[in-house]
Design a protein around this motif. Structure first.
Motif, mmCIF file in Angstrom:
data_model
loop_
_atom_site.group_PDB
_atom_site.id
_atom_site.type_symbol
_atom_site.label_atom_id
_atom_site.label_comp_id
_atom_site.label_asym_id
_atom_site.label_seq_id
_atom_site.Cartn_x
_atom_site.Cartn_y
_atom_site.Cartn_z
ATOM 1 N N ARG A 180 40.688 -87.949 19.469
ATOM 2 C CA ARG A 180 41.418 -86.701 19.682
ATOM 3 C C ARG A 180 41.678 -86.407 21.161
ATOM 4 O O ARG A 180 42.225 -85.353 21.493
ATOM 5 C CB ARG A 180 40.647 -85.538 19.043
ATOM 6 C CG ARG A 180 40.595 -85.650 17.531
ATOM 7 C CD ARG A 180 39.774 -84.545 16.897
ATOM 8 N NE ARG A 180 39.794 -84.648 15.438
ATOM 9 C CZ ARG A 180 40.671 -84.040 14.665
ATOM 10 N NH1 ARG A 180 41.617 -83.295 15.208
ATOM 11 N NH2 ARG A 180 40.618 -84.169 13.356
ATOM 12 N N TRP A 213 39.523 -85.842 23.656
ATOM 13 C CA TRP A 213 38.570 -85.007 24.383
ATOM 14 C C TRP A 213 37.566 -85.832 25.179
ATOM 15 O O TRP A 213 36.947 -85.334 26.121
ATOM 16 C CB TRP A 213 37.824 -84.094 23.408
ATOM 17 C CG TRP A 213 38.678 -82.963 22.944
ATOM 18 C CD1 TRP A 213 39.495 -82.930 21.845
ATOM 19 C CD2 TRP A 213 38.841 -81.698 23.578
ATOM 20 N NE1 TRP A 213 40.146 -81.735 21.756
ATOM 21 C CE2 TRP A 213 39.751 -80.949 22.814
ATOM 22 C CE3 TRP A 213 38.298 -81.115 24.726
ATOM 23 C CZ2 TRP A 213 40.134 -79.664 23.160
ATOM 24 C CZ3 TRP A 213 38.674 -79.832 25.068
ATOM 25 C CH2 TRP A 213 39.588 -79.126 24.290
ATOM 26 N N ARG A 253 42.303 -83.948 27.187
ATOM 27 C CA ARG A 253 42.475 -82.700 26.441
ATOM 28 C C ARG A 253 41.702 -81.557 27.081
ATOM 29 O O ARG A 253 42.104 -80.390 26.988
ATOM 30 C CB ARG A 253 42.018 -82.881 24.991
ATOM 31 C CG ARG A 253 42.964 -83.729 24.165
ATOM 32 C CD ARG A 253 44.261 -83.001 23.889
ATOM 33 N NE ARG A 253 45.237 -83.858 23.238
ATOM 34 C CZ ARG A 253 46.471 -83.498 22.973
ATOM 35 N NH1 ARG A 253 46.896 -82.296 23.303
ATOM 36 N NH2 ARG A 253 47.301 -84.339 22.397
ATOM 37 N N ALA A 254 40.598 -81.881 27.739
ATOM 38 C CA ALA A 254 39.831 -80.839 28.424
ATOM 39 C C ALA A 254 40.655 -80.242 29.559
ATOM 40 O O ALA A 254 40.634 -79.021 29.789
ATOM 41 C CB ALA A 254 38.516 -81.405 28.948
ATOM 42 N N LEU A 265 43.973 -80.152 29.707
ATOM 43 C CA LEU A 265 45.064 -79.369 29.131
ATOM 44 C C LEU A 265 44.577 -78.002 28.665
ATOM 45 O O LEU A 265 45.252 -76.988 28.845
ATOM 46 C CB LEU A 265 45.691 -80.136 27.969
ATOM 47 C CG LEU A 265 46.319 -81.493 28.345
ATOM 48 C CD1 LEU A 265 46.819 -82.207 27.095
ATOM 49 C CD2 LEU A 265 47.435 -81.304 29.356
ATOM 50 N N THR A 266 43.386 -77.965 28.084
ATOM 51 C CA THR A 266 42.825 -76.698 27.622
ATOM 52 C C THR A 266 42.473 -75.805 28.802
ATOM 53 O O THR A 266 42.727 -74.594 28.779
ATOM 54 C CB THR A 266 41.583 -76.949 26.754
ATOM 55 O OG1 THR A 266 41.961 -77.741 25.631
ATOM 56 C CG2 THR A 266 40.983 -75.642 26.260
ATOM 57 N N GLY A 267 41.889 -76.400 29.863
ATOM 58 C CA GLY A 267 41.563 -75.613 31.037
ATOM 59 C C GLY A 267 42.797 -75.037 31.702
ATOM 60 O O GLY A 267 42.800 -73.884 32.150
ATOM 61 N N THR A 268 43.852 -75.813 31.762
ATOM 62 C CA THR A 268 45.104 -75.332 32.335
ATOM 63 C C THR A 268 45.667 -74.182 31.514
ATOM 64 O O THR A 268 46.177 -73.200 32.066
ATOM 65 C CB THR A 268 46.125 -76.478 32.418
ATOM 66 O OG1 THR A 268 45.592 -77.530 33.212
ATOM 67 C CG2 THR A 268 47.432 -76.002 33.025
ATOM 68 N N SER A 269 45.535 -74.286 30.208
ATOM 69 C CA SER A 269 46.013 -73.216 29.339
ATOM 70 C C SER A 269 45.235 -71.930 29.577
ATOM 71 O O SER A 269 45.798 -70.827 29.547
ATOM 72 C CB SER A 269 45.885 -73.646 27.872
ATOM 73 O OG SER A 269 46.264 -72.607 27.000
ATOM 74 N N TYR A 270 43.936 -72.061 29.843
ATOM 75 C CA TYR A 270 43.111 -70.886 30.144
ATOM 76 C C TYR A 270 43.673 -70.153 31.355
ATOM 77 O O TYR A 270 43.847 -68.931 31.352
ATOM 78 C CB TYR A 270 41.666 -71.320 30.400
ATOM 79 C CG TYR A 270 40.745 -70.202 30.819
ATOM 80 C CD1 TYR A 270 40.031 -69.469 29.878
ATOM 81 C CD2 TYR A 270 40.589 -69.869 32.165
ATOM 82 C CE1 TYR A 270 39.184 -68.439 30.261
ATOM 83 C CE2 TYR A 270 39.754 -68.845 32.563
ATOM 84 C CZ TYR A 270 39.045 -68.131 31.606
ATOM 85 O OH TYR A 270 38.211 -67.106 32.003
ATOM 86 N N SER A 288 47.176 -68.557 30.755
ATOM 87 C CA SER A 288 47.210 -67.423 29.830
ATOM 88 C C SER A 288 46.494 -66.194 30.382
ATOM 89 O O SER A 288 46.497 -65.139 29.734
ATOM 90 C CB SER A 288 46.566 -67.817 28.492
ATOM 91 O OG SER A 288 45.175 -68.076 28.661
#
Length: 275
Positions: free
Chosen positions: A69, A71, A86-87, A89-94, A97
């Motif tokens: 996946r 991660w 993926r970590a 991408l998720t951090g960037t989204s944090y 947002s």
């Protein structure tokens, strides 16, 4: 028999906030945190299994799932493991947002342009501060202060500015001793309490080579929360920190703090994130 039989029970752990923790989810998060904390030091299966206290077979299966996946990543031999894309991408989204981070960015640029020094935005996370945004000086680089890095709150201007917003008996520092990052770090609780009292009276925190030798910092809590969770700071090499320059840093950062606090948007029905 209930549909939540022994199979479901084996997947739950102690209660957290009145809800039983899901063991598999908790283990996944712990694994990702361990890999993230290692930075550029990849881990082997044995190391991860021992650190998290799980059988190697279970750890291997979890790693393969997370690799599939994105991660977790592995090397060509399949024996070394690190945090996956993926970590990121998720951090960037944090960050993307968070309306407070967005609101602060132009004022960080303003402070950087006015002072020519490194400017940070950070958020308190337990006993640490996490860097949310950084504007580096062209004169020097602080590689440890990249976005997403954690730094002990008691050892820097950002963290001390936020600790000073809390009563001394409610500091999120845990029961262990305070880590010494330099010979100047305050590791004695009484000495730290005195420093935080001076910070409250002064209105901002000062770090004189407590986190990094050769670097001084000035931290200002952003009081759009009570107690404040975010702060800004200016870092400068002590070799060029004159009384006049220090006075200008304090004046500019105070002005920028006011602009950020007044510029943070109201939620208007959007989620009021607390962390």
């Amino acid at each position: 028999m209930s549909e939540t039989g022994t199979g479901a029970a084996s997947q739950t752990g102690p209660q957290t906030g009145g809800v039983r923790e899901v063991k598999s989810a908790g283990r996944t998060v712990e694994l990702l945190e361990v890999l993230a904390a290692r930075g550029d030091r990849p881990a082997r299966l044995r190391e991860l299994a021992e650190e998290l206290g799980v059988p190697r077979s279970s750890m291997y299966a979890l790693l393969q799932t997370l690799i599939d996946r994105g991660w977790v990543r592995t090397d060509a031999t399949g024996s070394l493991y690190g945090i996956g894309i993926r970590a990121l991408l998720t951090g960037t989204s944090y960050l993307d947002s968070d309306p407070r981070v967005r609101a602060a960015r132009p004022y960080l640029d303003e402070a950087s342009d006015a002072l020519g020094e490194t400017i940070h935005l950070g958020r308190l996370d337990g006993a640490n501060v996490v860097y949310l945004a950084t504007r580096e000086s062209h004169e020097y680089l602080r590689t440890f202060s990249r976005v997403g890095r954690r730094f002990p709150a008691h050892a820097g201007a950002l963290g001390k500015a936020l600790l000073a917003e809390r009563p001394d008996d409610q500091l999120p520092l845990g029961g262990d001793g305070l880590e010494a990052l330099t010979p100047n770090t305050r590791t004695d609780r009484a000495a730290l309490a005195a420093d935080l009292a001076a910070t409250r009276e002064r209105g901002y925190a000062v770090d004189r080579e407590e986190g990094v030798l050769g670097i001084a910092g000035f931290g200002f809590a952003l009081r759009y929360d009570a107690p404040a969770t975010d702060a800004i700071s200016c870092s400068v090499p002590v070799a060029r920190l004159t009384p006049e320059h220090e006075g200008r840093i304090v004046a500019v950062m105070r002005e920028v703090r006011g602009k950020i606090e007044s510029g943070v948007p109201h939620t208007n029905g959007a989620p009021d994130w607390r962390a």
